[in-house]
Design an enzyme around this catalytic site. Structure first.
Site, short mmCIF file in Angstrom:
data_model
loop_
_atom_site.label_atom_id
_atom_site.label_comp_id
_atom_site.label_asym_id
_atom_site.label_seq_id
_atom_site.Cartn_x
_atom_site.Cartn_y
_atom_site.Cartn_z
N LYS A 200 0.88 -1.17 0.00
CA LYS A 200 0.00 0.00 0.00
C LYS A 200 0.91 1.21 0.00
CE LYS A 200 -4.03 2.13 2.13
NZ LYS A 200 -3.64 3.51 1.86
N LYS B 192 -7.33 -2.99 3.27
CA LYS B 192 -6.04 -2.36 3.58
C LYS B 192 -5.59 -2.77 4.97
CE LYS B 192 -8.73 1.79 4.44
NZ LYS B 192 -9.10 3.13 4.02
#
Ligand code: AMP
Length: 551
Positions: free
Chosen positions: A246, A412
């Site tokens: 990420k 996430k």
């Protein structure tokens, strides 16, 4: 349709609480509209003048609007501001002010919906040094020909907040109902066109018209979003996942046909000219006609990523791009492919889209590994943090690309930092050295279309940021009272805190202990801020962690 009829309908919608009743009322109006009116109505009823991706913007702040209304009412701008303070709503304030005007409007010149739209197109089109005066003249002209009730909705439309509580889903369902279409066709066309106004026109033509539209280059698609989760839950519920870093940068969507390349930001603003090196990098990495999804990252001299704010500054830059480009190296990390050589890939599983992406991009691919072991995923996560990234994304290999949707298909994983994305709804002027700037900012969460305050933040803002923030907010002031101002809600702050406490002092019923400004989230819109529900969840979670709730 007359604009006055539209205003009546808005008032009726405002009085309704049920989603289905709202849908039915909107649906009943749609078939009566002609080709020009239908898309305008559908956008207006959502509080939009232009589609989200359109480069056309009205460029009218609250003060300009008030000045135009005050002029028509034969009053001072300060009178409007006072009424906005009393009512908490620019629309109602202007309606009341115009209701008291001496001379009534020339109602035989009543404006149609299409004329109001045309007027707003001219407002948006006014540019150059005289643009503010030109916009003002047009707004005066508008108010001059409107009843007070029309002016209420006109004012709210200009400020992009109709306050009738109708969401995109309700309008989409109304279109399906009005033209007897299955909602899935309307949804499909909306994913491709990203403008329910145009979708409504197709719905009227029939199912074939709706189902035969596909995404195409140079019409940006809404970005797919991620939600929070844990590695263990994802593995338990879905099995192996595609793991990517990420990146702490900014989202882009890259479109290419032939030699022409264009780029859009997460909020669907075109940023092609601000990012010439990204255009060059991607142009060199593929010669196919594509729509690609990815992140732009800034890299420092030591090869490590720089904070996200550095990237955003580049996105906003209009002048001096060449010099800025020298100073910071931006690189793309591409992770998805939505379209390739005339074919949409939205409905294909991620694993196939990835295969296509790897086949057409020679460089700038975000690495991905499909992993099913928690320990291995954790090792990638720790490596990501060591390399200066935010964490990892876990994606379901068999999931389609769902524009604008946030779900478990993309999760996430990042360290537990307690920050919230909140709307900035007002401020207080600073004191002493900071007297020329706004000192503390009022924050809000959302709850079913309403913004509810959760306190203020002043800590964590440097003197330099104070000036930048002032520039950002000065045109958003809707009302002033004593030392405080109210803003048109537009800007999102990420705010850190040590604890969430119950508090009778704020409309949300909660307050933040030790709030600290982290950054402006200009990649997020007001509709993406934290909800009251999530504050409640965090509060409860924290209470269990601490052993007991503190009321
Ligand atoms: P958040 O803004 O915290 O909701 O996280 C979602 C954002 O992470 C996306 O909008 C992207 O800008 C960013 N991002 C970074 N790396 C990736 C990745 N590999 N896949 C998808 N999004 C990513």
């Amino acid at each position: 349709m007359e604009f006055a009829e539209f205003a009546v309908l808005c008032e009726q919608l405002e009085a309704l609480a049920g989603r289905l009743e709202m849908r039915d009322l909107v649906a009943s109006a749609l078939p009566t509209l002609n080709e020009v009116e239908l898309p305008v109505f559908v956008r207006f009823v959502q509080g939009k003048v232009f589609p989200d991706w359109s480069p056309e913007k009205l460029g009218v702040g609250p003060m300009l609007l008030y000045e135009a209304a005050a002029y028509v009412a034969g009053r001072k701008k300060a009178d409007v501001v006072r009424l906005v303070n009393e009512t908490g709503d620019a629309g109602l304030a202007i309606e009341r002010l115009l209701a008291r005007r001496q001379q009534s409007a020339f109602f035989d010149e009543a404006l149609s919906l299409a004329e109001v739209h045309a007027l707003l197109v001219r407002v948006a089109g006014a540019s150059g040094v005289q643009s503010q005066q030109a916009k003002m003249r047009l707004l005066r002209q508008g108010f001059g020909a409107m009843t007070p009730q029309e002016a209420r909705y006109f004012a709210r439309l200009v400020l992009a907040e109709l306050r009738i509580g109708i969401g995109e889903g309700t309008v989409r369902d109304a279109i399906a109902l009005a033209f007897g279409m299955d909602v899935k066709y309307v949804e499909h066309a909306q994913q491709a066109l990203n403008d329910l106004g145009e979708v409504a026109l197709l719905a009227r033509k029939g199912e074939d018209a709706l189902s035969s539209v596909w995404i195409h280059p140079f019409r940006p698609v809404r970005m797919m979003l991620a939600q929070q989760g844990t590695i263990a839950e994802q593995l338990a519920d879905y099995g192996p996942v595609a793991v990517e870093y990420k990146y702490d940068g900014s989202r882009i969507q890259f479109h290419r046909v032939g030699k022409v390349c264009r780029i859009w930001s997460r909020r669907l603003e075109e940023v092609t000219h601000a990012l010439p090196e990204i255009v060059e990098a991607l142009r060199a990495a593929t010669d196919r006609d594509v729509i690609l999804d990815g992140e732009v990252v800034a890299i420092g001299a030591d090869g490590r990523p720089l904070p996200f704010q550095t990237v955003l500054r580049r996105f906003r830059r209009k002048h001096g791009v060449a010099a800025a480009r020298e100073a910071i190296a931006l690189v793309p990390r591409m992770f998805d492919c939505l379209y390739a050589d005339g074919e949409t890939l939205l409905d294909r599983p991620l694993s196939e889209r990835r295969h296509v992406l790897e086949g057409l991009l020679t460089d700038h691919l975000a690495p991905q590994k499909v992993l099913g072991d928690e320990g291995e995923i954790r090792a990638v996560y720790e490596q990501a943090l060591r390399d200066g990234h935010e964490g990892v994304m876990l994606k379901l290999p068999d999931s389609p690309y769902t524009p604008g949707a946030r779900g478990r298909a993309w999760v996430k994983i990042k360290p537990e930092v307690e920050t919230l994305d909140l709307a900035v709804i007002g401020a207080e002027w600073g004191e002493g050295r900071r007297a020329k700037h706004f000192g503390s900012y009022q924050l809000a969460v959302q709850d079913r279309g309403k913004l509810l305050s959760v306190g203020r933040v002043a800590t964590g803002i440097t003197d330099e940021q104070l000036g930048d923030l002032h520039t950002l907010f000065k045109d958003l002031v809707m009302a002033e009272s004593g030392n405080s101002v109210t803003f048109e809600p537009h800007v999102v702050f990420e705010v850190g805190y040590s604890e969430i406490q119950k508090s009778p002092n704020y409309a949300s019923g909660y307050a933040l202990r030790f709030p600290r400004f982290v950054r402006v989230r200009d990649d997020k819109g007001i509709d993406e801020i934290e909800s009251l529900g999530s504050i409640e969840t965090r509060y409860r979670r924290q209470a269990t962690q601490n052993g007991a709730g503190r009321d």
